[in-house]
Design a protein around this motif. Sequence first.
Motif, PDB file in Angstrom:
ATOM      1  N   ARG A 191       2.401 -10.570  95.853  1.00 53.73           N
ATOM      2  CA  ARG A 191       1.123 -10.617  96.874  1.00 53.73           C
ATOM      3  C   ARG A 191       1.451  -9.577  97.964  1.00 53.73           C
ATOM      4  N   LYS A 192       2.643  -9.965  98.556  1.00 57.06           N
ATOM      5  CA  LYS A 192       3.185  -8.927  99.713  1.00 57.06           C
ATOM      6  C   LYS A 192       2.873  -7.706  99.210  1.00 57.06           C
ATOM      7  N   VAL A 193       3.688  -7.068  98.358  1.00 59.05           N
ATOM      8  CA  VAL A 193       3.947  -5.731  97.706  1.00 59.05           C
ATOM      9  C   VAL A 193       2.302  -5.387  97.542  1.00 59.05           C
ATOM     10  N   ILE A 194       1.613  -5.695  96.792  1.00 60.97           N
ATOM     11  CA  ILE A 194       0.371  -5.396  96.622  1.00 60.97           C
ATOM     12  C   ILE A 194      -0.746  -5.323  97.770  1.00 60.97           C
ATOM     13  N   GLN A 195      -0.571  -6.132  98.749  1.00 63.05           N
ATOM     14  CA  GLN A 195      -1.379  -6.228 100.087  1.00 63.05           C
ATOM     15  C   GLN A 195      -0.799  -4.775 100.835  1.00 63.05           C
ATOM     16  N   LEU A 196       0.491  -4.621 100.998  1.00 68.00           N
ATOM     17  CA  LEU A 196       1.147  -3.497 101.635  1.00 68.00           C
ATOM     18  C   LEU A 196       0.652  -2.257 101.356  1.00 68.00           C
ATOM     19  N   ILE A 197       0.633  -2.357  99.967  1.00 71.00           N
ATOM     20  CA  ILE A 197       0.202  -0.780  99.366  1.00 71.00           C
ATOM     21  C   ILE A 197      -1.347  -0.787  99.349  1.00 71.00           C
ATOM     22  N   ASP A 198      -2.068  -1.725  98.896  1.00 70.77           N
ATOM     23  CA  ASP A 198      -3.507  -1.585  99.164  1.00 70.77           C
ATOM     24  C   ASP A 198      -4.096  -1.401 100.587  1.00 70.77           C
ATOM     25  N   ASP A 199      -3.400  -1.923 101.609  1.00 74.12           N
ATOM     26  CA  ASP A 199      -3.961  -1.976 102.820  1.00 74.12           C
ATOM     27  C   ASP A 199      -3.680  -0.514 103.261  1.00 74.12           C
ATOM     28  N   GLY A 200      -2.828   0.202 102.665  1.00 72.46           N
ATOM     29  CA  GLY A 200      -2.781   1.695 102.861  1.00 72.46           C
ATOM     30  C   GLY A 200      -2.189   2.207 104.381  1.00 72.46           C
ATOM     31  N   ASP A 201      -1.675   1.237 105.211  1.00 73.62           N
ATOM     32  CA  ASP A 201      -1.232   1.490 106.451  1.00 73.62           C
ATOM     33  C   ASP A 201       0.036   2.347 106.426  1.00 73.62           C
ATOM     34  N   TYR A 202       1.111   1.965 105.392  1.00 79.17           N
ATOM     35  CA  TYR A 202       2.284   2.647 105.552  1.00 79.17           C
ATOM     36  C   TYR A 202       2.643   4.157 104.606  1.00 79.17           C
TER      37      TYR A 202
END
Length: 147
Positions: free
Chosen positions: A93-104
């Motif tokens: 969940r953490k990885v998907i959120q970090l990637i899908d949010d596109g912030d980094y």
Amino acid sequence: MYFPAAIDTSLAAEDLGIWAPIDHQRIISLLTIGLGVLYHREKAISLEPLPETMLDEGKASPVPDISLRDNSASQTPIIIEVCHTNGLKGDLRKVIQLIDDGDYGIQEGFIYDYRAGTWVLYRSGGDGLTQSTSFSDILQLDLNQFL
């Protein structure tokens, strides 16, 4: 020296706590060493492996187990999370959120379950779909070779 009376469970609930069993840290070490040799000594990859490093130095940010950083672009195209089987769902969940949010600027997010010996990859634009692979298209490397 200050010794807290008890662990503040609110920190762990906010993913700010430390979860560092020996097996977990050993995997981080092996991956960082293997990738580090390729980056620092052999100059074979252009991304610097950094363990437990903030994604954004300007503000509080998530801290993946390993970040592979493009220092010239100030981006982190690859992150790696290390977990055991019980933590896989949360790390995914953490990885998907970090990637899908596109912030980094993260393009590939790997999760390694050290108890099962399995890898999961989620790529940018993956729409929640994962693959069971340890091969990075960005690095053109199989990350499992370092374990």
